[in-house]
Every structure is written in C-alpha cells, then in structure tokens.
Design a protein around this motif. Structure first.
Motif, PDB file in Angstrom:
ATOM      1  N   TYR A  47       1.033  -1.190  -0.010  1.00  0.00           N
ATOM      2  CA  TYR A  47      -0.010  -0.106  -0.070  1.00  0.00           C
ATOM      3  C   TYR A  47       0.921   1.282  -0.024  1.00  0.00           C
ATOM      4  N   VAL A  90       1.197   5.406  -0.443  1.00  0.00           N
ATOM      5  CA  VAL A  90       0.774   6.892  -0.639  1.00  0.00           C
ATOM      6  C   VAL A  90       1.585   7.706  -1.461  1.00  0.00           C
ATOM      7  N   ALA A 146       2.200  14.359  -3.475  1.00  0.00           N
ATOM      8  CA  ALA A 146       1.260  15.145  -4.343  1.00  0.00           C
ATOM      9  C   ALA A 146       1.940  15.378  -5.731  1.00  0.00           C
ATOM     10  N   ALA A 205      -2.897   4.596  -1.980  1.00  0.00           N
ATOM     11  CA  ALA A 205      -3.952   4.949  -0.860  1.00  0.00           C
ATOM     12  C   ALA A 205      -3.905   6.543  -0.399  1.00  0.00           C
ATOM     13  N   GLU A 206      -4.711   7.065   0.087  1.00  0.00           N
ATOM     14  CA  GLU A 206      -4.504   8.554   0.522  1.00  0.00           C
ATOM     15  C   GLU A 206      -3.743   8.482   1.817  1.00  0.00           C
ATOM     16  N   THR A 207      -4.136   7.732   2.856  1.00  0.00           N
ATOM     17  CA  THR A 207      -3.473   7.291   4.073  1.00  0.00           C
ATOM     18  C   THR A 207      -3.247   6.264   4.259  1.00  0.00           C
ATOM     19  N   GLN A 212      -7.856   0.631  -0.741  1.00  0.00           N
ATOM     20  CA  GLN A 212      -8.185   2.084  -0.643  1.00  0.00           C
ATOM     21  C   GLN A 212      -7.791   2.496  -2.009  1.00  0.00           C
ATOM     22  N   ARG A 232      -6.865   5.004  -4.923  1.00  0.00           N
ATOM     23  CA  ARG A 232      -6.709   6.371  -4.908  1.00  0.00           C
ATOM     24  C   ARG A 232      -7.722   7.227  -6.197  1.00  0.00           C
TER      25      ARG A 232
END
Length: 519
Positions: A457, A459, A462, A491-493, A517, A519
């Motif tokens: 997973y 993150v 940006a 995943a965002e978080t 999760q 994105r």
C-alpha cells in the motif's frame, strides 16, 4: 568402530558416518539425480577429493566457502567434503539480489565461491566487488568442477572436528543492509542426526528432496538421511507431476515439503492414481500449514505426517505428529523431547497458563549467534531468571490444556511465501527510494499459489504521475525473485494507531475484503 558405537557418543560427525557406510555398504546408493546415482563408496571418495582440493587451495579449518548454485550431486558432495576438511559452508540463495549476495560473500569471509551456469549471471553486476576465487560446479567455464577437483584417490590431511566449530552459515533474506548469517555448529547438527532414527531414517530410507540445498528446511531432512545410510533423491526444481513420478519410481519413504508444495500435490488431477504406499513419514515446516490441508493429506497419502515448528536459529522445536493427533491439526504440536518452550510478555516475563505470549525456546540444538553481529544475536536471545539461554521467535502463541501450541500471529510481520521468508521492511525501504512515494507499507495476504504473498500500500507524493503498475514493476526489478510484490495499491493515507504505528492487520483485512483504498 561401528555406526552404532559412534551414534552413542555425545559428539561425532557426519563425515565419519559416511566413511563407515562406505566401508559397510559401499555399493548402496547415497545420492540420485535424474539418471545418475552415486554410491556411498563413490561419495566418500569424492568427499576426500573435495577436502584435499580445499586444503591444496589453502583453505584452513574453521574458514568458510560459499555456494550459490542449483541443487546437484556436485553441490551435495562439495558441502559434505568441505565439512570433512573442517571448513564451514555458507549456502546462498540464488534468488537473492546481487547486492545481497555480494554482502553475504564478503561477510562470511568465503575463501572460495562455487557457482554454476544458472547463477553466474546473477553476480555479473557486482563481480568487481567479489574478491574471491570462483569455481563452476557444472564445468560450464574454467575453472570447472572436474579441473578443480584433486586427482582420483587423493586423500586430505585428517582434521579433528570440534562440536563448537561452525558447520554452516545460513543467511536471512534481505535487500537492504546486511543479511544476518545464522551460525550452526557441528554439535547442533550432530543432535539432529542422533535422533534421526526416531523418524525412521536408516539404510532403508529413501528421501525425496525437492526444496533447495541452501535452505535449512532441506538440510534437516538431507543430513539425517545421508548420515544414517539412506538414499537421497534430488530434484533440481519442484514440479508436482515429476515429484509423484519419482516418488513412485524410487519407492520413496521420506520427504520434506513446504505447505505450498503439499497444496499443489494434493490438487494434482492424477494424485490418487500414483502408488505412494512406500511412504513412512512426511514432514512439513517453514510456513503456516492449514488444518484442512493436513486433514486431506492424512486421508489420501499413506504414511505419517509430522509438522515441525521452529527456527533456523534453533532453540525450541514443536512437533505435531498429525497422524497421532487428528484433533490437534490447528496446532503446531508439543515441545520436542528435551526442548523447553516458554511464552513471555513484552517485559520479558513468563506468562501464566492459557495466556498469550511470545514463543521462546531452548534445546541442545541452538545457533551460536548471528555471524559478526553480536548486537543482533543479543536481540534474539532471552535469558530465564536462572540464566538459561533461549532463542526468541517473534511469534505469538498460546498453549492449550494438553500442552499443544497454537500460533496466533507473528510479532514481526514477516511474510512466508512458498516457504521463503520475506521481510516487509526490506520491501518498504525499496519503495521509499522512489521519488514519487511518500509512504508505504507491505503486508502478507493469503495466496493459493504461495501460501502468502506480499502486497504493498503506497501513499504517492502530491502531483506524482506514476501508476501502481509502473511502480510495482520498478520495485520488482530491484528485489529477489521470492520477494516480488504481487499487488500494489495506492492509498490516500495508511491506517495508524495513536502512537503512529501502521495498523497492518487493517490493511490485510481490507485487501481480503476486496475493498482496497484505491486513490
């Protein structure tokens, strides 16, 4: 001296036993691979030539050699011959990254490196960092096996092996930092051999081995067979159909397999048509072994089934004789005779009956420590109030009222895929090297093919333009074959506890629920 007299001693050696077998049953097959067979007399002579060759090359007792090659008769003879010369053996996994292989070769101080045509390319990128003479076991290049070996009839100078001398150095997997070399002494291996008769090993035993010779899983079955005069049938690569053909052809009595191999064999469409009535005992270790799979094996495969729970580091071992305890298939059995297994809490205190704790063990078969890493050795040890030394497993378990151990979880989130250990932290470190990765976590999830498989997973940072598919390919190019990710989700978080720890159980549950999760 007779074999029986030697086995009664507190300490003896495997090379001594092989020499006695060569005298008493010279024509009995010791090693078989494909259509080739090597008798005990031939193996004994080959071991002498190996030992003499190492001595000729200046390799001294208590120094080490490294082997990075596929399973072969030459591999087995080299390992055994090195022991006769008092030389420690570091069997290295060809699936390791080139970086890890270079670290391991340097760490063990190998005086010679033995490779073959299949493993040589893996070292190409680090060849300038391997400052040790190399020999090809398959004579695919010079110096090759045939030209390296001392002349037929060569005899080495006798070496008096000692119980505390290093027998082998088995390295943990890793892609970053220094892999840990687990040192096992001759005294530890002797204890394994002495109790081999309890599992039916002897001159009539025929053991089929389909796991690699660099794996301790293999060695705990290989050495009792060869030391007690049986026959070892070697498979260079596991294939369910080929395995069943060999088992029937050679009337195999013993085998050691990891759970994923049992799974593939039981699922083979022709399994039930093979004559496997010669089997006396089947063994399993290295990974979680489901109760349902054990039950299927007991129902359809003749002979006993024994599961071992323990560590390459040694310490305590639990044994489940599944054929004797069909109601305990959810457990890993009871402590082996003279093995002391205890459970401790986070503060290092023993827990009470029925409570959960980390599994620690003590026995006559324990590693001396991690090679050249005393601080890591100290982390792996626990001492009872009376000073007794135990090895920590990192696993959480609980004993039932009958003294059978049920494993509940791994304290450290190690993944066991196809019988091989994968450390999530290694994969996470590789992921974080990518400039588009802000955070990452790797977890093990159930796999039909491998038992467990690693899933990441991530993150992303940006504005990152990379896709999960491209990132996964990038990672898999940089890790060993057995460590490759099978899936990667953005995943965002990442879910974390109040103290910031990633909640990996939530990630595993989330993945298995089919709701990553994304994105």
């Amino acid at each position: 001296m007779t074999i029986e007299t030697l086995l009664e001693r507190d300490f003896g050696t495997i090379p001594e036993l092989i020499h006695l077998h060569a005298q008493q049953q010279p024509g009995h097959p010791a090693l078989v691979q494909d259509k080739r067979s090597v008798s005990y007399a031939e193996l004994d002579a080959l071991m002498d030539r190996v030992a003499a060759s190492l001595q000729r090359d200046g390799v001294q007792p208590r120094e080490a050699i490294a082997i990075c090659a596929g399973t072969s008769i030459e591999y087995a003879a080299l390992f055994l011959g090195a022991l006769r010369a008092g030389v420690a053996v570091a069997p290295l996994a060809p699936s390791s990254t080139a970086e890890s292989l270079a670290i391991m070769i340097r760490d063990c101080g190998a005086k010679r490196l033995f490779i073959d045509a299949t493993t040589a390319p893996a070292l190409d990128s680090v060849r300038d960092r391997i400052d040790v003479a190399q020999v090809r076991l398959d004579s695919s290049a010079e110096p090759g096996w045939d030209s390296w070996l001392a002349a037929p009839g060569s005899m080495p100078q006798p070496v008096q092996l000692q119980p505390d001398w290093i027998f082998n150095i088995i390295y943990s997997s890793g892609t970053t930092g220094a892999p840990k070399g687990i040192t096992q002494p001759h005294g530890m291996r002797w204890q394994h051999v002495k109790r081999g008769h309890l599992n039916g090993y002897g001159t009539e035993a025929v053991t089929l081995i389909s796991t690699p010779l660099y794996s301790n899983t293999t060695l705990v079955s290989f050495f009792p067979t060869i030391a007690l005069g049986g026959t070892v049938v070697l498979m260079a690569k596991f294939d369910a159909g080929a395995y069943l053909e060999l088992a029937q052809q050679y009337r195999v009595t013993h085998t050691m397999l990891v759970p994923v191999q049992y799974q593939r064999l039981m699922a083979h469409p022709d399994f039930d048509r093979y004559d496997l009535s010669s089997f006396r005992m089947k063994f399993c270790t290295s990974a979680p072994f489901s109760a349902a799979l054990k039950a299927d094996i007991l129902k359809r495969w003749p002979g006993g089934l024994v599961e071992y729970y323990g560590m390459t580091e040694g310490g305590g071992t639990c044994i489940l004789a599944a054929h004797e305890h069909p109601d305990k298939l959810h457990t890993v059995g009871q402590p082996a005779p003279e093995h002391d297994i205890r459970l401790i809490d986070e503060q290092g205190r023993e827990v009470g009956p029925g409570e959960t704790g980390e599994v620690v063990g003590h026995s006559g078969a324990m590693m001396q420590g991690y090679f050249n890493q005393p601080e890591k050795t100290a982390e792996a040890e626990w001492y009872a109030p009376d000073g007794k030394r135990f090895i920590r497993t990192g696993d959480l378990g609980r004993f039932d009222a009958d003294g059978f151990l049920t494993l509940l979880d791994r304290k450290k989130d190690m993944i066991i895929s196809g019988g091989f250990n994968i450390y999530p932290s290694d994969l996470e470190a590789v992921l974080r090297e990518h400039p588009d990765v802000a955070d990452a976590a790797v977890v093990g999830v159930p796999s039909t093919a491998w038992g467990e498989t690693p899933v990441a997973y991530v993150v992303p940072r940006a504005g990152a333009g990379i896709t999960p598919e491209v990132l996964m390919a990038w990672v898999n190019e940089r890790v060993g074959k057995t460590q490759r990710l099978s899936a990667l989700e953005f995943a965002e978080t990442l879910p974390r506890s109040a103290i910031g720890k990633v909640l990996k159980r939530e990630l595993r549950d989330q993945y298995q629920a089919g709701k990553p999760q994304a994105r």
